[in-house]
Scaffold this active site. Structure first.
Site, PDB file in Angstrom:
ATOM      1  N   TYR A  16     -12.427  -2.072  -3.118  1.00  0.00           N
ATOM      2  CA  TYR A  16     -12.966  -2.089  -1.754  1.00  0.00           C
ATOM      3  C   TYR A  16     -14.500  -2.061  -1.736  1.00  0.00           C
ATOM      4  O   TYR A  16     -15.088  -1.640  -0.739  1.00  0.00           O
ATOM      5  CB  TYR A  16     -12.396  -0.924  -0.949  1.00  0.00           C
ATOM      6  CG  TYR A  16     -10.988  -1.175  -0.431  1.00  0.00           C
ATOM      7  CD1 TYR A  16     -10.713  -2.283   0.384  1.00  0.00           C
ATOM      8  CD2 TYR A  16      -9.936  -0.326  -0.739  1.00  0.00           C
ATOM      9  CE1 TYR A  16      -9.423  -2.524   0.866  1.00  0.00           C
ATOM     10  CE2 TYR A  16      -8.647  -0.566  -0.263  1.00  0.00           C
ATOM     11  CZ  TYR A  16      -8.404  -1.672   0.540  1.00  0.00           C
ATOM     12  OH  TYR A  16      -7.132  -1.915   1.018  1.00  0.00           O
ATOM     13  N   ASN A  37      -1.903  -0.134   6.975  1.00  0.00           N
ATOM     14  CA  ASN A  37      -1.311  -1.385   7.459  1.00  0.00           C
ATOM     15  C   ASN A  37      -0.436  -2.082   6.411  1.00  0.00           C
ATOM     16  O   ASN A  37      -0.384  -3.299   6.329  1.00  0.00           O
ATOM     17  CB  ASN A  37      -2.387  -2.301   8.057  1.00  0.00           C
ATOM     18  CG  ASN A  37      -3.480  -2.628   7.063  1.00  0.00           C
ATOM     19  OD1 ASN A  37      -3.314  -2.420   5.865  1.00  0.00           O
ATOM     20  ND2 ASN A  37      -4.589  -3.158   7.546  1.00  0.00           N
ATOM     21  N   HIS A  64      -1.848  -5.372   1.353  1.00  0.00           N
ATOM     22  CA  HIS A  64      -3.143  -6.019   1.110  1.00  0.00           C
ATOM     23  C   HIS A  64      -2.889  -7.409   0.545  1.00  0.00           C
ATOM     24  O   HIS A  64      -1.968  -7.592  -0.252  1.00  0.00           O
ATOM     25  CB  HIS A  64      -3.973  -5.227   0.094  1.00  0.00           C
ATOM     26  CG  HIS A  64      -5.137  -6.028  -0.419  1.00  0.00           C
ATOM     27  ND1 HIS A  64      -6.315  -6.139   0.269  1.00  0.00           N
ATOM     28  CD2 HIS A  64      -5.264  -6.819  -1.516  1.00  0.00           C
ATOM     29  CE1 HIS A  64      -7.127  -6.954  -0.395  1.00  0.00           C
ATOM     30  NE2 HIS A  64      -6.504  -7.379  -1.486  1.00  0.00           N
ATOM     31  N   LYS A  90       0.839  -1.198   0.000  1.00  0.00           N
ATOM     32  CA  LYS A  90       0.000   0.000   0.000  1.00  0.00           C
ATOM     33  C   LYS A  90       0.883   1.260   0.000  1.00  0.00           C
ATOM     34  O   LYS A  90       2.105   1.171   0.209  1.00  0.00           O
ATOM     35  CB  LYS A  90      -0.914  -0.039   1.224  1.00  0.00           C
ATOM     36  CG  LYS A  90      -1.929  -1.193   1.167  1.00  0.00           C
ATOM     37  CD  LYS A  90      -2.804  -1.225   2.403  1.00  0.00           C
ATOM     38  CE  LYS A  90      -3.787  -2.375   2.349  1.00  0.00           C
ATOM     39  NZ  LYS A  90      -4.621  -2.467   3.569  1.00  0.00           N
ATOM     40  N   GLU A 109      -9.755 -10.042  -7.721  1.00  0.00           N
ATOM     41  CA  GLU A 109      -8.773  -8.955  -7.605  1.00  0.00           C
ATOM     42  C   GLU A 109      -7.676  -9.056  -8.674  1.00  0.00           C
ATOM     43  O   GLU A 109      -7.251  -8.037  -9.222  1.00  0.00           O
ATOM     44  CB  GLU A 109      -8.187  -8.950  -6.188  1.00  0.00           C
ATOM     45  CG  GLU A 109      -9.243  -8.529  -5.154  1.00  0.00           C
ATOM     46  CD  GLU A 109      -8.833  -8.744  -3.706  1.00  0.00           C
ATOM     47  OE1 GLU A 109      -7.679  -9.153  -3.457  1.00  0.00           O
ATOM     48  OE2 GLU A 109      -9.678  -8.506  -2.825  1.00  0.00           O
TER      49      GLU A 109
HETATM   50  P1  ABT Z   1      -6.995  -5.276   3.222  1.00  0.00           P
HETATM   51  O1  ABT Z   1      -5.870  -6.139   2.841  1.00  0.00           O
HETATM   52  O2  ABT Z   1      -6.684  -3.820   3.042  1.00  0.00           O
HETATM   53  O3  ABT Z   1      -8.287  -5.694   2.579  1.00  0.00           O
HETATM   54  O4  ABT Z   1      -7.122  -5.510   4.779  1.00  0.00           O
HETATM   55  P2  ABT Z   1      -7.763  -6.761   5.498  1.00  0.00           P
HETATM   56  O5  ABT Z   1      -8.373  -7.705   4.543  1.00  0.00           O
HETATM   57  O6  ABT Z   1      -6.764  -7.304   6.458  1.00  0.00           O
HETATM   58  O7  ABT Z   1      -8.886  -6.049   6.348  1.00  0.00           O
HETATM   59  P3  ABT Z   1     -10.290  -5.539   5.885  1.00  0.00           P
HETATM   60  B1  ABT Z   1     -11.370  -5.894   6.973  1.00  0.00           B
HETATM   61  O8  ABT Z   1     -10.628  -6.048   4.518  1.00  0.00           O
HETATM   62  O9  ABT Z   1     -10.104  -3.990   5.862  1.00  0.00           O
HETATM   63  C1  ABT Z   1      -9.968  -3.278   4.656  1.00  0.00           C
HETATM   64  C2  ABT Z   1      -9.311  -1.960   4.925  1.00  0.00           C
HETATM   65  O10 ABT Z   1     -10.136  -1.195   5.764  1.00  0.00           O
HETATM   66  C3  ABT Z   1      -9.392  -0.688   6.831  1.00  0.00           C
HETATM   67  N1  ABT Z   1     -10.232  -0.682   8.007  1.00  0.00           N
HETATM   68  C4  ABT Z   1     -10.885  -1.803   8.361  1.00  0.00           C
HETATM   69  C5  ABT Z   1     -10.325   0.483   8.748  1.00  0.00           C
HETATM   70  O11 ABT Z   1      -9.728   1.505   8.405  1.00  0.00           O
HETATM   71  N2  ABT Z   1     -11.109   0.464   9.859  1.00  0.00           N
HETATM   72  C6  ABT Z   1     -11.769  -0.666  10.266  1.00  0.00           C
HETATM   73  O12 ABT Z   1     -12.464  -0.632  11.279  1.00  0.00           O
HETATM   74  C7  ABT Z   1     -11.646  -1.866   9.480  1.00  0.00           C
HETATM   75  C8  ABT Z   1     -12.378  -3.143   9.874  1.00  0.00           C
HETATM   76  C9  ABT Z   1      -8.225  -1.600   7.001  1.00  0.00           C
HETATM   77  C10 ABT Z   1      -7.975  -2.083   5.636  1.00  0.00           C
HETATM   78  N3  ABT Z   1      -7.003  -1.241   5.044  1.00  0.00           N
HETATM   79  N4  ABT Z   1      -6.433  -0.477   4.548  1.00  0.00           N
HETATM   80  N5  ABT Z   1      -5.790   0.276   3.995  1.00  0.00           N
HETATM   81 MG    MG Z   2      -9.624  -7.257   2.929  1.00  0.00          MG
END
Ligand code: ABT
Ligand code: MG
Length: 147
Positions: free
Chosen positions: A49, A112, A115, A9, A126
């Protein structure tokens, strides 16, 4: 052979973590079959997303992922979808174990670092969304037989 979509990212690119991340998957024994450094359009980010469209953090998520270049990749190998998720660590870096990518390098849920597709269905969706068929290669790696 199973394939997954992984992406460094914008925060990972800015922090010079592309090499570190690629290296972890190479050393694990997986094969890189597609890769590109690219800017992400809002349209692509919103499609990627789409499952989070109704969530309160959707706007911020799209702003973040379009904020600078990402390094998009397709990796191939035995159980690569689930294993890559394990190597990435939990979404919230607070819960991500040391030794995982997020456990070692991330401090926030929103930013984080990496992805990874979370199921065979999302991997297929994807890869199709981010790569054209001719950008995903097929080539022999003879070392694979030792792993
Ligand atoms: P991705 O790999 O980014 O899809 O992350 P992951 O699958 O581990 O986690 P999910 B649940 O799909 O989150 C997608 C993105 O949304 C962000 N997020 C998620 C928040 O900001 N707040 C929240 O409460 C949650 C649940 C984290 C992920 N990332 N980015 N960038
Ligand atoms: Mg995800």
């Amino acid at each position: 052979m199973e394939k997954t979509f992984l992406m460094v990212k914008p925060d990972g690119v800015q922090r010079n973590l592309i090499g570190e991340i690629v290296s972890r998957f190479e050393k694990k024994g997986y094969q890189l079959v597609g890769a590109k450094l690219m800017n992400v359009s809002r349209e692509l980010a919103e499609k990627h997303y789409a499952e989070h469209k109704e969530r309160p953090f959707f706007g911020e998520l799209v702003d973040f992922i379009t904020s600078g270049p990402v390094f998009a990749m397709v990796w191939q190998g035995n159980n690569v979808i689930a294993t890559a998720r394990a190597m990435m660590g939990k979404t919230n870096p607070l819960d991500a174990a040391a030794g995982t990518i997020r456990g070692d390098f991330a401090t926030s849920v929103g930013m984080n670092i990496i992805h990874g597709s979370d199921s065979p269905e999302s991997a297929e969706r994807e890869i199709g969304l981010w790569f054209s068929a001719d950008e995903v290669l097929s080539y022999e790696k003879t070392i694979q037989r030792w792993i």
